[in-house]
Design an enzyme around this catalytic site. Structure first.
Site, mmCIF file in Angstrom:
data_model
loop_
_atom_site.group_PDB
_atom_site.id
_atom_site.type_symbol
_atom_site.label_atom_id
_atom_site.label_comp_id
_atom_site.label_asym_id
_atom_site.label_seq_id
_atom_site.Cartn_x
_atom_site.Cartn_y
_atom_site.Cartn_z
ATOM 1 N N HIS A 1 23.033 90.129 -22.650
ATOM 2 C CA HIS A 1 22.561 90.375 -24.019
ATOM 3 C C HIS A 1 22.322 89.027 -24.673
ATOM 4 O O HIS A 1 22.774 87.993 -24.149
ATOM 5 C CB HIS A 1 23.640 91.120 -24.813
ATOM 6 C CG HIS A 1 24.864 90.279 -24.961
ATOM 7 N ND1 HIS A 1 25.883 90.288 -24.027
ATOM 8 C CD2 HIS A 1 25.205 89.335 -25.875
ATOM 9 C CE1 HIS A 1 26.801 89.399 -24.375
ATOM 10 N NE2 HIS A 1 26.419 88.803 -25.488
ATOM 11 N N HIS B 1 20.972 82.119 -26.706
ATOM 12 C CA HIS B 1 21.206 81.976 -25.260
ATOM 13 C C HIS B 1 21.619 83.320 -24.686
ATOM 14 O O HIS B 1 22.009 84.218 -25.432
ATOM 15 C CB HIS B 1 22.326 80.955 -25.009
ATOM 16 C CG HIS B 1 23.643 81.448 -25.524
ATOM 17 N ND1 HIS B 1 24.022 81.299 -26.840
ATOM 18 C CD2 HIS B 1 24.641 82.142 -24.927
ATOM 19 C CE1 HIS B 1 25.200 81.862 -27.021
ATOM 20 N NE2 HIS B 1 25.595 82.386 -25.874
#
Ligand code: 3AM
Length: 197
Positions: free
Chosen positions: A36, A120
């Protein structure tokens, strides 16, 4: 419950990230179902607070956009590398959405997030036992990594249950984003009146 707001990733992309994993002893690789992109960590909240958060996120008006994962890096703490991740190509629409999420959460009563947003996707968490040379070689070999662009169409409120091996994440609520603004050419194409017969 322990909550965070993030972006879900398409399965083709998850598979691509899984293929990158391996070759760093001491790395705890994130399983594909857990990939995710965190927009905002919330932490432990009670049910009434979670309801406030949901209401506030439901009122958020955001637009969809394209996103490309690219580059690779690590986070460190106290001089030790703690996480290995893939980065995100510069993306003002993502930053804008993250700002909207932050505002919505503050409206729901959360204190402001002080840390800078570093988009990220975590590939692995790193133990003390990680071999620095292997980690450096992994990063160097994949520095030019760039995945296929995908469309972000929703925000997700995830809950997370901490586990021994890996946390279990559940998508609790999804908040659709409006269709991206059509590009000028697409707009012209759709605004041309149909030929009269
Ligand atoms: O998106 P990533 O994997 O970098 O490390 C946790 C994970 O980050 C982070 O929130 C994401 C979803 O769990 N996280 C966990 N505890 C945190 C904390 N106390 C935290 N982020 C900030 N503060």
């Amino acid at each position: 419950m322990r909550l965070f707001v993030g972006l879900d990733l398409p399965w083709t992309l998850r598979e691509r990230l899984t293929l990158m994993q391996g070759g760093v002893p001491g790395a705890r690789w994130v399983p594909a179902e857990n990939f995710h992109l965190t927009l905002r960590f919330i932490g432990e909240v009670a049910a009434p607070e979670a309801e406030e958060i949901d209401l506030s996120l439901s009122a958020l008006r955001g637009r969809g956009f394209s996103l490309t994962l690219a580059g690779i890096g690590t986070f460190s703490k106290g001089g030790r590398e703690t996480a290995l991740w893939v980065g995100v190509e510069r993306n003002p629409a993502l930053d804008h959405l993250q700002g909207k999420v932050e505002t919505a959460l503050q409206r729901a009563g959360l204190p402001p997030e002080r840390r800078r947003f570093t988009p990220h996707v975590t590939l692995a968490r790193l133990d003390n036992s990680v071999v620095p040379d292997k980690l450096a070689a992994f990063v160097q070999a994949r520095n030019l990594f760039r995945a296929a662009t995908f469309e972000v169409e929703r925000l997700t409120l995830f809950s997370s249950r901490l586990g021994k091996e890996a946390s279990a994440y559940t998508a609790e609520v999804e908040y659709p984003l409006a269709s991206p603004r059509p590009s000028s050419t697409a707009w012209q194409a759709t605004s041309v009146p149909p030929a009269t017969v």
